[in-house]
Design a protein around this motif. Structure first.
Motif, mmCIF file in Angstrom:
data_model
loop_
_atom_site.group_PDB
_atom_site.id
_atom_site.type_symbol
_atom_site.label_atom_id
_atom_site.label_comp_id
_atom_site.label_asym_id
_atom_site.label_seq_id
_atom_site.Cartn_x
_atom_site.Cartn_y
_atom_site.Cartn_z
ATOM 1 N N GLN A 140 6.927 2.590 1.769
ATOM 2 C CA GLN A 140 5.502 3.095 1.613
ATOM 3 C C GLN A 140 5.069 2.684 -0.173
ATOM 4 O O GLN A 140 4.193 2.049 -0.338
ATOM 5 N N GLY A 144 2.965 -0.262 -1.136
ATOM 6 C CA GLY A 144 1.501 -0.055 -1.406
ATOM 7 C C GLY A 144 0.700 -1.022 -2.086
ATOM 8 O O GLY A 144 -0.231 -1.501 -1.608
ATOM 9 N N PRO A 145 1.077 -1.632 -3.345
ATOM 10 C CA PRO A 145 0.336 -2.557 -3.952
ATOM 11 C C PRO A 145 0.076 -3.889 -3.140
ATOM 12 O O PRO A 145 -0.801 -4.495 -3.123
ATOM 13 N N GLN A 146 1.209 -4.319 -2.350
ATOM 14 C CA GLN A 146 1.096 -5.600 -1.595
ATOM 15 C C GLN A 146 0.115 -5.177 -0.764
ATOM 16 O O GLN A 146 -0.804 -6.126 -0.079
ATOM 17 N N ILE A 147 0.093 -4.024 0.085
ATOM 18 C CA ILE A 147 -0.920 -3.950 1.425
ATOM 19 C C ILE A 147 -2.280 -3.600 0.777
ATOM 20 O O ILE A 147 -2.943 -4.294 1.505
ATOM 21 N N GLU A 148 -2.293 -3.057 -0.210
ATOM 22 C CA GLU A 148 -3.924 -3.000 -1.092
ATOM 23 C C GLU A 148 -4.119 -4.372 -1.218
ATOM 24 O O GLU A 148 -5.459 -4.740 -1.116
ATOM 25 N N ALA A 149 -3.408 -5.370 -1.800
ATOM 26 C CA ALA A 149 -3.902 -6.496 -2.185
ATOM 27 C C ALA A 149 -4.227 -7.275 -1.099
ATOM 28 O O ALA A 149 -5.227 -8.267 -0.918
ATOM 29 N N LEU A 151 -5.257 -6.135 1.859
ATOM 30 C CA LEU A 151 -6.655 -5.612 2.389
ATOM 31 C C LEU A 151 -7.841 -5.974 1.581
ATOM 32 O O LEU A 151 -9.067 -6.224 2.021
ATOM 33 N N ARG A 152 -7.845 -6.251 0.335
ATOM 34 C CA ARG A 152 -8.783 -6.473 -0.678
ATOM 35 C C ARG A 152 -9.245 -7.971 -0.379
ATOM 36 O O ARG A 152 -10.371 -8.456 -0.639
#
Length: 153
Positions: A140, A144-149, A151-152
């Protein structure tokens, strides 16, 4: 060829009956004492606390009293979700399994071996998830950073 429409009509009329039979079998399966015991075990304070504790950082100290209170608090809250879980299991089982498969599940979980296996399954899953928790947490953090990117976007 003239009988084809009649055969289709009988098949269509039989479908709701088969669906009702499947639902009745699914309900019978979910209401088995062994399946209900599995749900009891999943909603037990110890199991719920164990799930939360497994997700905490390894260096976080939690006393036995805190773990007990955490489990009891969660169990009280989760108890209100049990009727929905039962209904979802019945509906899902009826949609997922054929009548023959539901009958096989009922027969198996009413057997001595089926009852023993069902009783041990929550213990196996809790142990597995506790051992996997550090790996899941690391993944996780890494993702995390990849998932945030994503989702943005």
């Amino acid at each position: 060829m003239k009988l084809f429409p009649l055969a289709v009509a009988f098949a269509v009329m039989a479908f709701p009956a088969a669906s009702q039979d499947n639902r009745a079998l699914a309900q019978r399966y979910v209401e088995l004492p062994t399946v209900q015991k599995m749900m009891d075990d999943l909603f037990a304070p110890e199991a719920l606390a164990g799930g939360v504790l497994a997700q905490l950082p390894p260096d976080m100290q939690v006393s036995q009293d805190q773990a007990t209170r955490l489990g009891e608090t969660m169990a009280k809250s989760m108890a209100s979700l049990r009727p929905r879980m039962v209904e979802l299991m019945i509906t899902g089982s009826a949609a997922t399994f054929s009548a023959a498969e539901l009958e096989a599940l009922i027969a198996f979980y009413q057997s001595e071996h089926g009852a023993e296996i069902m009783a041990k399954m929550p213990v196996l899953m809790q142990s597995t998830m506790q051992q996997m928790a550090p790996n899941i947490q690391a993944l996780q953090m890494e993702l995390g950073p990849q998932i945030e990117a994503i989702l943005r976007e």
